[in-house]
Design an enzyme around this catalytic site. Structure first.
Site, PDB file in Angstrom:
ATOM      1  N   GLY A   1      61.217  -7.499  21.383  1.00  0.00           N
ATOM      2  CA  GLY A   1      62.558  -7.127  21.810  1.00  0.00           C
ATOM      3  C   GLY A   1      62.791  -7.705  23.182  1.00  0.00           C
ATOM      4  O   GLY A   1      61.847  -8.150  23.853  1.00  0.00           O
TER       5      GLY A   1
ATOM      6  N   GLN B   1      66.489  -7.761  31.429  1.00  0.00           N
ATOM      7  CA  GLN B   1      65.258  -8.547  31.587  1.00  0.00           C
ATOM      8  C   GLN B   1      65.560 -10.021  31.816  1.00  0.00           C
ATOM      9  O   GLN B   1      64.669 -10.765  32.233  1.00  0.00           O
ATOM     10  CB  GLN B   1      64.359  -8.414  30.362  1.00  0.00           C
ATOM     11  CG  GLN B   1      63.677  -7.057  30.238  1.00  0.00           C
ATOM     12  CD  GLN B   1      62.734  -7.060  29.056  1.00  0.00           C
ATOM     13  OE1 GLN B   1      63.155  -6.832  27.928  1.00  0.00           O
ATOM     14  NE2 GLN B   1      61.463  -7.347  29.292  1.00  0.00           N
TER      15      GLN B   1
ATOM     16  N   CYS C   1      54.860  -5.573  27.694  1.00  0.00           N
ATOM     17  CA  CYS C   1      56.248  -5.916  28.033  1.00  0.00           C
ATOM     18  C   CYS C   1      56.290  -7.308  28.639  1.00  0.00           C
ATOM     19  O   CYS C   1      55.420  -7.647  29.448  1.00  0.00           O
ATOM     20  CB  CYS C   1      56.770  -4.890  29.038  1.00  0.00           C
ATOM     21  SG  CYS C   1      58.470  -5.193  29.551  1.00  0.00           S
ATOM     22  N   LEU C   2      57.299  -8.093  28.254  1.00  0.00           N
ATOM     23  CA  LEU C   2      57.424  -9.448  28.794  1.00  0.00           C
ATOM     24  C   LEU C   2      57.681  -9.431  30.301  1.00  0.00           C
ATOM     25  O   LEU C   2      57.460 -10.437  30.968  1.00  0.00           O
ATOM     26  CB  LEU C   2      58.562 -10.196  28.081  1.00  0.00           C
ATOM     27  CG  LEU C   2      58.327 -10.491  26.597  1.00  0.00           C
ATOM     28  CD1 LEU C   2      59.598 -11.050  25.960  1.00  0.00           C
ATOM     29  CD2 LEU C   2      57.160 -11.447  26.400  1.00  0.00           C
TER      30      LEU C   2
ATOM     31  N   HIS D   1      61.348   1.591  23.709  1.00  0.00           N
ATOM     32  CA  HIS D   1      60.944   0.690  24.793  1.00  0.00           C
ATOM     33  C   HIS D   1      62.140  -0.144  25.260  1.00  0.00           C
ATOM     34  O   HIS D   1      62.383  -0.273  26.465  1.00  0.00           O
ATOM     35  CB  HIS D   1      59.796  -0.213  24.294  1.00  0.00           C
ATOM     36  CG  HIS D   1      59.332  -1.219  25.300  1.00  0.00           C
ATOM     37  ND1 HIS D   1      58.089  -1.165  25.885  1.00  0.00           N
ATOM     38  CD2 HIS D   1      59.945  -2.311  25.831  1.00  0.00           C
ATOM     39  CE1 HIS D   1      57.962  -2.174  26.735  1.00  0.00           C
ATOM     40  NE2 HIS D   1      59.084  -2.888  26.713  1.00  0.00           N
ATOM     41  N   GLU D   2      62.892  -0.701  24.309  1.00  0.00           N
ATOM     42  CA  GLU D   2      64.016  -1.581  24.684  1.00  0.00           C
ATOM     43  C   GLU D   2      65.153  -0.794  25.319  1.00  0.00           C
ATOM     44  O   GLU D   2      65.742  -1.236  26.306  1.00  0.00           O
ATOM     45  CB  GLU D   2      64.525  -2.376  23.466  1.00  0.00           C
ATOM     46  CG  GLU D   2      63.509  -3.347  22.887  1.00  0.00           C
ATOM     47  CD  GLU D   2      62.822  -4.220  23.934  1.00  0.00           C
ATOM     48  OE1 GLU D   2      63.489  -4.644  24.898  1.00  0.00           O
ATOM     49  OE2 GLU D   2      61.612  -4.457  23.794  1.00  0.00           O
TER      50      GLU D   2
ATOM     51  N   HIS E   1      64.595   0.041  28.921  1.00  0.00           N
ATOM     52  CA  HIS E   1      64.934  -1.048  29.848  1.00  0.00           C
ATOM     53  C   HIS E   1      66.372  -0.910  30.332  1.00  0.00           C
ATOM     54  O   HIS E   1      66.667  -1.112  31.513  1.00  0.00           O
ATOM     55  CB  HIS E   1      64.797  -2.410  29.149  1.00  0.00           C
ATOM     56  CG  HIS E   1      63.408  -2.986  29.176  1.00  0.00           C
ATOM     57  ND1 HIS E   1      62.739  -3.266  30.339  1.00  0.00           N
ATOM     58  CD2 HIS E   1      62.579  -3.357  28.164  1.00  0.00           C
ATOM     59  CE1 HIS E   1      61.551  -3.784  30.049  1.00  0.00           C
ATOM     60  NE2 HIS E   1      61.424  -3.849  28.733  1.00  0.00           N
TER      61      HIS E   1
END
Ligand code: NI
Length: 191
Positions: free
Chosen positions: A49, A54, A102-103, A144-145, A148
């Site tokens: 995602g 981000q 996470c990216l 998680h997304e 953000h």
């Protein structure tokens, strides 16, 4: 096709709550192009995602997709989903432990308690309403997304900090055990 830069932990854009997107803005060609870039960037980075903030755009939009993901080989597939102005409401009070990465948090993973079942209300990229239920590992990815978009990172939700590990140590010491737990979660929730 354009790849966007991904903000890394420490950058304030990851910590600021995002703003809602109006229907007119969503449907504009420029914004639709941004969504295409968000998806391309998620694919390029092998993310499960990617949230708009981000990639330095503080709007309430995220992309989610799992298709035999090499970063997360145990994750059940999720079709490409764009959530605009999403709202998540837990169903019941069951939690499960998800090992997340996470990216925006390079080379670190940790265990995060997540709701096992959620109602998801949002708009899709065409502005049509989404109202659905997600469960299990997939519910973890959605949480998680959407976190953000509220300026939260998985790090904030790690309860047992001894679970924090690099990706290499995850695969050495934690992956086998976590895969077994994932099997049980998928068997229980179907995803
Ligand atoms: Ni993330």
């Amino acid at each position: 096709m354009a790849f966007l830069r991904i903000a890394q932990v420490g950058h304030p854009v990851l910590r600021a709550p995002t703003r809602e997107v109006s229907r007119d803005e969503l449907l504009s060609p420029a914004f639709q192009g941004f969504i295409d870039d968000l998806v391309d960037t998620m694919h390029e980075a092998s993310g499960a995602g990617l949230a708009a903030n981000q990639v330095y755009r503080s709007v309430r939009v995220c992309a989610i997709e799992v298709k035999d993901n090499p970063r997360y080989p145990y994750k059940p597939n999720i079709p490409l989903t764009i959530l605009v102005n999403p709202r998540l409401s837990p169903i019941g009070d069951e939690l499960f432990d998800n090992y997340e990465g996470c990216l925006s948090v390079p080379d670190l993973r940790g265990v995060v308690p997540r709701h096992a079942e959620l109602r998801v209300q949002a708009l899709d990229r065409e502005g049509a309403p989404i109202d659905t239920v997600v469960r299990g590992i997939t519910a973890g990815t959605f949480q998680h997304e959407v976190d953000h978009l509220h300026g939260k990172l998985f790090l904030d939700r790690v309860v047992d900090t001894t679970t924090l590990c690099t990706w290499k140590e995850f695969s050495r010491h934690h992956e086998a055990g976590f895969r077994e737990r994932v099997k049980a979660i998928v068997a229980r929730y179907g995803s």
